[in-house]
Design a protein around this motif. Structure first.
Motif, PDB file in Angstrom:
ATOM      1  N   MET B   1       0.666  -1.026   0.050  1.00  0.00           N
ATOM      2  CA  MET B   1       0.085   0.097   0.197  1.00  0.00           C
ATOM      3  C   MET B   1       0.908   1.346   0.089  1.00  0.00           C
ATOM      4  O   MET B   1       0.719   2.170  -0.843  1.00  0.00           O
ATOM      5  N   LEU B   2       2.006   1.269   1.111  1.00  0.00           N
ATOM      6  CA  LEU B   2       2.843   2.274   0.941  1.00  0.00           C
ATOM      7  C   LEU B   2       3.455   2.837  -0.175  1.00  0.00           C
ATOM      8  O   LEU B   2       3.551   3.665  -0.818  1.00  0.00           O
ATOM      9  N   ASN B   4       2.604   1.626  -3.269  1.00  0.00           N
ATOM     10  CA  ASN B   4       1.814   2.026  -4.164  1.00  0.00           C
ATOM     11  C   ASN B   4       1.353   3.370  -4.064  1.00  0.00           C
ATOM     12  O   ASN B   4       1.008   4.066  -5.099  1.00  0.00           O
ATOM     13  N   THR B   5       1.002   3.995  -2.746  1.00  0.00           N
ATOM     14  CA  THR B   5       0.515   5.340  -2.774  1.00  0.00           C
ATOM     15  C   THR B   5       1.461   6.361  -3.058  1.00  0.00           C
ATOM     16  O   THR B   5       1.522   7.202  -3.943  1.00  0.00           O
ATOM     17  N   ARG B   8       2.151   6.444  -6.767  1.00  0.00           N
ATOM     18  CA  ARG B   8       0.904   6.925  -7.541  1.00  0.00           C
ATOM     19  C   ARG B   8       0.998   8.466  -7.272  1.00  0.00           C
ATOM     20  O   ARG B   8       0.934   9.202  -8.122  1.00  0.00           O
ATOM     21  N   ILE B   9       1.356   8.939  -5.984  1.00  0.00           N
ATOM     22  CA  ILE B   9       1.564  10.386  -6.046  1.00  0.00           C
ATOM     23  C   ILE B   9       2.781  11.023  -6.894  1.00  0.00           C
ATOM     24  O   ILE B   9       2.545  11.881  -7.643  1.00  0.00           O
ATOM     25  N   GLY B  12       1.607  10.781 -10.518  1.00  0.00           N
ATOM     26  CA  GLY B  12       0.719  12.090 -10.594  1.00  0.00           C
ATOM     27  C   GLY B  12       1.336  13.413 -10.684  1.00  0.00           C
ATOM     28  O   GLY B  12       1.211  13.859 -11.481  1.00  0.00           O
ATOM     29  N   ALA B  13       2.395  13.528  -9.862  1.00  0.00           N
ATOM     30  CA  ALA B  13       3.020  14.847  -9.812  1.00  0.00           C
ATOM     31  C   ALA B  13       3.926  14.669 -11.050  1.00  0.00           C
ATOM     32  O   ALA B  13       4.075  15.813 -11.944  1.00  0.00           O
ATOM     33  N   VAL B  16       1.578  15.893 -14.045  1.00  0.00           N
ATOM     34  CA  VAL B  16       1.090  17.073 -13.800  1.00  0.00           C
ATOM     35  C   VAL B  16       2.268  18.188 -14.540  1.00  0.00           C
ATOM     36  O   VAL B  16       1.915  18.815 -15.156  1.00  0.00           O
TER      37      VAL B  16
END
Lengths: 230, 311
Positions: B1-2, B4-5, B8-9, B12-13, B16
């Motif tokens: 999970m860690l 993954n998150t 993902r961030i 995303g960054a 963007v």
């Protein structure tokens, strides 16, 4: 790349860092608007979403209605609502709440929907009341997806509050709407950079929260299932 | 999970930033004028163009119909776009006549001009225009920024001119586009030229449209910047404040023509139109176009010419 340098210069210019129109003040306004929007949207969307998730009824309707809301262009909505409600904060707030409801709603009912049926059945079997089933089983287990919904809503709200600056309201959109007509592109880009940073920081905070609030049992379960599939 | 998150961030960054960077780096300049297709008109033909908004089309139709009625061969190429586009079309010869607004035209060719009154602007235009082009007689009609108050405010405070504002001694709120905060005809001008002390801008980005009009009607603002030929001014019985010190750049309607097409005959027709065109009439024509009737520019021009009996 000159625009980027100008924007960075604009961002560190002390003149833009102080006073009611400065970057910090506008950022605080922007966060305040965002928080207010999310609180109102959550107060509407979460009860409905959980009711749908718990009862399993009305999901089709919720999908259709919230899908319809998603299609509303916020800029147009702000303008129309401002014509009806006047130039205060109410018009953009309403438009942004409407924008934030669908992801929150979907997160809530999908979160409950994703809970194993056998877990819920077991909870009933050991004699839990409906409220206990919801509060002690469905709610905690729904949190990963519900917070995903919150993250999605938050990003949209932070980004979209900028369009409200077509009206006399504050927030970071002011820099874009005030800079554009006088071709102050450093101000426009500077404001946009602050919005992007704000969105990334808040999303990171929520991602951290998402990890913390996930019940230990769920984590263990996921790890176990991962090992099984590996 | 860690993980993954985190990824993902990070993903995303990166996405963007990449998207923003791509927009930033794209080499095409969004403000550059598109190249206009150029087909030289047959000699002796007047090709009337217009900007891409109804009022300008109405005036272009008046020019075209009046010239036709006087036996001159006319073509029309209306609704061309914004100023940089249609002026390029004029210079490459795909049109040779267009209704213009004196102040904006002058600022296009001479951004540092200090001329503001109608006469100054028209005089300055003579020097500023590229060779081979000229403006004919300006009309009295002007489409420009104007400060408006409600009838009630005007009567109660005895205000009909910007010069009356300084004596009021009450805080004033002005509704209008955000640029009024910086432009010389905006808040700075009200302070420095007319001596209004306590005046603040309420930024409303709809160029004097319905939001600005509503703000004036419901009292959110005391003054509103609305273009002088907007039908809402008469519909709501607003009082347009006079500008005795010429703070606002004059914007008289004026025919801009290539000298080759400006025969005495053509000049005589266009000057006669200009002599008869007023701001009130322009406003009334806009009302026919934008109000309930939604008449076409062509019809409005035809009716105006018939009613004026100029030719």
């Amino acid at each position: 790349m000159n625009n980027w340098l100008d924007a960075l210069a604009w961002l560190v210019d002390p003149e833009n860092l102080t006073g009611p129109g400065g970057v910090p003040a506008r950022t605080v306004e922007h966060l305040g608007y965002t928080l207010l929007t999310l609180v109102i949207a959550a107060a509407i969307a979460l009860p409905i979403g959980y009711l749908i998730g718990h009862t399993g009824r009305g999901r089709g309707l919720a999908v259709a209605v919230s899908g319809g809301f998603r299609a509303l262009p916020t800029l147009g909505l702000v303008t129309v609502l401002a014509l009806l409600m006047g130039l205060g904060i109410l018009a953009p707030l309403t438009a942004l709440v409407i924008l934030a409801i669908p992801p929150l709603l979907a997160g809530a009912y999908a979160g409950v929907g994703a809970v194993e049926r056998s877990t819920i059945d077991s909870a009933r079997a050991v004699g839990m009341t409906e409220w206990q089933v919801f509060a002690q089983v469905e709610l905690p287990l729904s949190l990963p997806l519900a917070i995903s919904g919150l993250r999605s809503a938050t990003l949209q709200v932070i980004a979209t509050w900028t369009v409200a600056a077509i009206l006399p309201v504050g927030g970071l959109g002011r820099f874009m709407l005030d800079g554009l007509p006088v071709r102050n592109y450093a101000e426009v880009l500077g404001g946009a950079i602050v919005v992007i940073l704000l969105a990334l920081v808040i999303d990171a905070v929520l991602a951290g929260t998402q990890r913390i609030v996930i019940p230990r049992g769920v984590k263990a379960l996921r790890l176990a299932s991962k090992r099984m599939h590996a | 999970m860690l993980r993954n998150t985190k990824s993902r961030i990070l993903g995303g960054a990166v996405a963007v930033i990449a998207a923003v960077a791509m927009v930033g780096c794209s080499s095409s300049n969004p403000t550059a004028p598109p190249s206009s297709g150029s087909v030289a008109p047959a000699s002796g033909t007047v090709v009337v163009g217009s900007a891409q908004f109804p009022e300008n089309e109405i005036i272009a139709q008046i020019y075209a119909q009046a010239l036709t009625a006087n036996g001159i061969t006319v073509e029309t190429k209306l609704s061309i776009g914004q100023r940089d586009v249609y002026l390029a079309a004029l210079q490459d010869g795909s049109i040779n006549l267009i209704p213009e607004y004196s102040g904006n035209l002058l600022q296009f060719y001479d951004p540092k001009t200090t001329a503001t009154s109608s006469d100054e602007v028209v005089a300055a235009l003579g020097d500023a225009l590229p060779s081979g082009f000229e403006v004919l007689d300006p009309a009295k009609a002007e489409d420009k920024d104007s400060y408006n108050v409600t009838q009630k405010f005007s009567t109660e405070n005895n205000v009909t001119s910007l010069a009356d504002l300084a004596g009021l001694g009450i805080p004033l709120k002005v509704g209008g586009n955000p640029e009024l905060g910086e432009r010389p005809y905006g808040i700075p001008g009200l302070k420095d030229i007319y001596g209004v002390k306590d005046v603040t801008l309420v930024p409303i980005s709809d160029s004097g449209g319905p939001l600005t009009v509503n703000a004036l009607v419901d009292g959110t603002v005391d003054l509103a910047d609305i273009y002088s030929t907007t039908p809402a001014i008469t519909q709501n019985k607003f009082v347009t404040l006079a500008d005795p010190k010429n703070m606002i750049l004059a914007q008289n309607v004026v025919p801009l023509i290539s000298s080759a097409a400006a025969t005495d005959e053509v000049k005589a027709v266009l000057n006669k139109i200009s002599a008869n065109l007023t701001t009130a009439e322009l406003l009334a024509m806009n009302e026919l176009n934008q109000g309930d009737k939604k008449e076409s520019p062509e019809t409005i021009a035809k009716d105006w010419l018939e009613q004026k009996k100029l030719f």
